[in-house]
Every structure is written in C-alpha cells, then in structure tokens.
Write a protein that holds these residues in place. Structure first.
Motif, PDB file in Angstrom:
ATOM      1  N   MET A   1      22.780  36.303  23.002  1.00  3.89           N
ATOM      2  CA  MET A   1      23.076  36.000  24.611  1.00  3.89           C
ATOM      3  C   MET A   1      24.068  34.829  24.595  1.00  3.89           C
ATOM      4  O   MET A   1      23.860  33.895  24.228  1.00  3.89           O
ATOM      5  CB  MET A   1      21.850  35.950  25.263  1.00  3.89           C
ATOM      6  N   ARG A   2      25.099  35.032  25.431  1.00  8.95           N
ATOM      7  CA  ARG A   2      26.093  34.168  25.908  1.00  8.95           C
ATOM      8  C   ARG A   2      25.967  33.497  27.141  1.00  8.95           C
ATOM      9  O   ARG A   2      25.602  34.324  28.059  1.00  8.95           O
ATOM     10  CB  ARG A   2      27.666  34.806  25.681  1.00  8.95           C
ATOM     11  N   CYS A   3      26.012  32.285  27.448  1.00  8.70           N
ATOM     12  CA  CYS A   3      25.992  31.713  28.541  1.00  8.70           C
ATOM     13  C   CYS A   3      27.280  32.173  29.647  1.00  8.70           C
ATOM     14  O   CYS A   3      28.517  32.234  29.076  1.00  8.70           O
ATOM     15  CB  CYS A   3      26.479  29.958  28.315  1.00  8.70           C
ATOM     16  N   LEU A   4      26.739  32.358  30.790  1.00  8.14           N
ATOM     17  CA  LEU A   4      27.590  32.945  31.703  1.00  8.14           C
ATOM     18  C   LEU A   4      28.532  31.917  32.235  1.00  8.14           C
ATOM     19  O   LEU A   4      29.736  32.233  33.014  1.00  8.14           O
ATOM     20  CB  LEU A   4      26.868  33.577  33.153  1.00  8.14           C
ATOM     21  N   GLN A   5      28.242  30.610  32.223  1.00  5.41           N
ATOM     22  CA  GLN A   5      29.053  29.507  32.679  1.00  5.41           C
ATOM     23  C   GLN A   5      30.003  28.970  31.521  1.00  5.41           C
ATOM     24  O   GLN A   5      31.386  28.828  31.970  1.00  5.41           O
ATOM     25  CB  GLN A   5      28.412  28.215  32.897  1.00  5.41           C
ATOM     26  N   CYS A   6      29.835  28.856  30.266  1.00  7.26           N
ATOM     27  CA  CYS A   6      31.027  28.423  29.209  1.00  7.26           C
ATOM     28  C   CYS A   6      30.993  29.418  28.195  1.00  7.26           C
ATOM     29  O   CYS A   6      31.793  29.008  27.175  1.00  7.26           O
ATOM     30  CB  CYS A   6      30.488  26.885  28.906  1.00  7.26           C
ATOM     31  N   SER A   7      30.298  30.362  28.051  1.00 11.98           N
ATOM     32  CA  SER A   7      30.460  31.556  27.002  1.00 11.98           C
ATOM     33  C   SER A   7      29.770  30.932  25.638  1.00 11.98           C
ATOM     34  O   SER A   7      30.000  31.557  24.616  1.00 11.98           O
ATOM     35  CB  SER A   7      31.679  31.988  26.641  1.00 11.98           C
ATOM     36  N   ALA A   8      29.264  29.796  25.573  1.00 17.44           N
ATOM     37  CA  ALA A   8      28.665  29.373  24.179  1.00 17.44           C
ATOM     38  C   ALA A   8      27.182  30.278  23.903  1.00 17.44           C
ATOM     39  O   ALA A   8      26.726  31.058  24.890  1.00 17.44           O
ATOM     40  CB  ALA A   8      28.107  27.900  24.405  1.00 17.44           C
ATOM     41  N   GLN A   9      26.952  30.411  22.599  1.00 16.98           N
ATOM     42  CA  GLN A   9      25.753  30.938  22.319  1.00 16.98           C
ATOM     43  C   GLN A   9      24.282  30.395  22.945  1.00 16.98           C
ATOM     44  O   GLN A   9      24.284  29.027  22.614  1.00 16.98           O
ATOM     45  CB  GLN A   9      25.620  31.305  20.956  1.00 16.98           C
ATOM     46  N   MET A  10      23.678  31.012  23.686  1.00 12.31           N
ATOM     47  CA  MET A  10      22.605  30.367  24.005  1.00 12.31           C
ATOM     48  C   MET A  10      21.335  30.457  23.034  1.00 12.31           C
ATOM     49  O   MET A  10      21.335  31.254  22.145  1.00 12.31           O
ATOM     50  CB  MET A  10      22.123  30.933  25.523  1.00 12.31           C
ATOM     51  N   LYS A  12      17.169  30.711  22.165  1.00 11.28           N
ATOM     52  CA  LYS A  12      16.208  31.250  22.785  1.00 11.28           C
ATOM     53  C   LYS A  12      15.031  30.437  22.333  1.00 11.28           C
ATOM     54  O   LYS A  12      14.823  30.143  21.202  1.00 11.28           O
ATOM     55  CB  LYS A  12      15.747  32.660  22.307  1.00 11.28           C
ATOM     56  N   THR A  13      14.079  29.933  23.275  1.00  5.60           N
ATOM     57  CA  THR A  13      13.133  28.983  22.951  1.00  5.60           C
ATOM     58  C   THR A  13      11.724  29.482  23.808  1.00  5.60           C
ATOM     59  O   THR A  13      11.782  30.246  24.440  1.00  5.60           O
ATOM     60  CB  THR A  13      13.073  27.398  23.100  1.00  5.60           C
ATOM     61  N   ASN A  35      15.829  30.799  27.699  1.00  5.10           N
ATOM     62  CA  ASN A  35      17.495  30.675  26.995  1.00  5.10           C
ATOM     63  C   ASN A  35      17.950  29.495  27.596  1.00  5.10           C
ATOM     64  O   ASN A  35      18.569  29.564  28.874  1.00  5.10           O
ATOM     65  CB  ASN A  35      18.230  32.128  27.142  1.00  5.10           C
ATOM     66  N   ARG A  36      18.460  28.300  26.738  1.00  2.57           N
ATOM     67  CA  ARG A  36      19.345  27.369  26.901  1.00  2.57           C
ATOM     68  C   ARG A  36      20.666  27.470  26.227  1.00  2.57           C
ATOM     69  O   ARG A  36      20.794  27.725  25.174  1.00  2.57           O
ATOM     70  CB  ARG A  36      18.468  26.311  26.587  1.00  2.57           C
ATOM     71  N   CYS A  37      21.578  26.854  27.192  1.00  4.82           N
ATOM     72  CA  CYS A  37      22.987  26.598  26.764  1.00  4.82           C
ATOM     73  C   CYS A  37      23.203  25.280  25.856  1.00  4.82           C
ATOM     74  O   CYS A  37      23.019  24.396  26.819  1.00  4.82           O
ATOM     75  CB  CYS A  37      24.206  27.074  27.855  1.00  4.82           C
ATOM     76  N   PRO A  38      23.281  25.148  24.768  1.00  3.24           N
ATOM     77  CA  PRO A  38      23.532  23.722  24.318  1.00  3.24           C
ATOM     78  C   PRO A  38      24.995  23.065  24.754  1.00  3.24           C
ATOM     79  O   PRO A  38      25.184  21.947  24.740  1.00  3.24           O
ATOM     80  CB  PRO A  38      23.873  24.123  22.759  1.00  3.24           C
ATOM     81  N   GLY A  39      25.872  24.132  25.142  1.00  4.63           N
ATOM     82  CA  GLY A  39      27.084  23.312  25.709  1.00  4.63           C
ATOM     83  C   GLY A  39      26.973  22.794  27.080  1.00  4.63           C
ATOM     84  O   GLY A  39      27.387  21.609  27.044  1.00  4.63           O
TER      85      GLY A  39
END
Length: 161
Positions: A1-10, A12-13, A35-39
């Motif tokens: 799943m990609r982040c809707l804000q920055c497109s980084a790979q989210m 899952k935890t 789902n967390r975006c590391p970016g």
C-alpha cells in the motif's frame, strides 16, 4: 500500500491505538492493524466491526459507578443516533440543558443519568425515527390505556377488548 500523501510504501504493523475519534480520552484499541508511512508519518488504522465496537464502549460506559463526564454524554447520545434536540425531547429537558451537560457546564441530574443508562442498555441505536411522537406525548391528556391480552399455548398476545 502506498501513502496517499507522499507515495512512499507504507509499513503494516499491529499496535495499540488511542481511539481519539470516539471522543473519549480513555479508549485504546489493542493490537489493531496500522499502516504507517516512514516518509511523511501519515497513517491509516483498520477498525473492523465499528458498530459492535461502539456498542461495547457504550455497554462499558453505563457500568461505570460514577456520573458521566461531558464527553461520555456526547458519545452515548451519538451512539443512540440522536441530535442534542432529539435527546432533550426523549429525556424531557430543554435542549440548552443537554448543551450544558455536553460542554461540562452542568452535571447531569441523577434521574437523567439513570434514564440515559437505561436507554443505552435497552435500545438499539436509531436509524429511522419520528420525533413528533415525543412532542405529542406532552400535549395529550393522560388517560388509562386499555387493551386485552390472550394466552395461547406458547405465549401471550394482544387481543381485541
């Protein structure tokens, strides 16, 4: 799943999550999927069975041995599916009284507190309802209700008098 804000790979935890959307400060959802975006830090929480979750929260609130806080009154009213005006009509107070309870300006009276607990315990949340019914009650002269009851082999049912 990609982040809707920055497109980084989210990522899952599973984690404990403070359920702030409930409006209640003390509710934590244990071991839910996040789902967390590391970016950029964006996150999405997967909350299954939301209706059952709210029913369980409401059921626990009405067991509380202390009066309701303002945010608890708001949560329970919304759980039942009522606006502030709807709730005021059902409990028999002015809308301004409900507003003061929900803003923490006044404490609910003991009878109103008990009524709210009973409503939560015995009613399903409203989806469709008629407010006019409660308005009409106040304008009708009290009189004894008459009806007949007849036993069958298994139970009781209404019968013409």
């Amino acid at each position: 799943m990609r982040c809707l804000q920055c497109s980084a790979q989210m990522r899952k935890t599973r984690e404990n999550f403070k359920y702030a959307a409930s409006g209640l400060p003390g509710v934590t959802l244990m071991n839910v999927e996040v789902n967390r975006c590391p970016g950029c830090g964006e996150f999405e929480v997967s909350i299954p069975y939301i209706e059952q979750l709210h029913k369980l929260i409401a059921s626990e609130l009405i067991k509380k041995p202390a009066p309701f806080t303002a945010v608890e009154v708001v949560f329970l009213r919304k759980y039942l599916g009522w606006s502030g005006i709807d709730f005021a009509k059902r409990i028999g107070v002015a809308p301004e009284t409900v507003s003061r309870w929900e803003r923490g300006k006044d404490q609910m009276t003991a009878p109103a507190d008990r009524a709210l607990r009973l409503m939560v315990a015995t009613r399903k949340p409203e989806t469709v309802y008629e407010l006019d019914f409660f308005t009409k009650i106040a304008s009708v002269k009290p009189e004894d209700m008459r009806f007949g009851l007849k036993a069958s082999s298994k139970d009781w049912h209404l019968a013409p008098v």
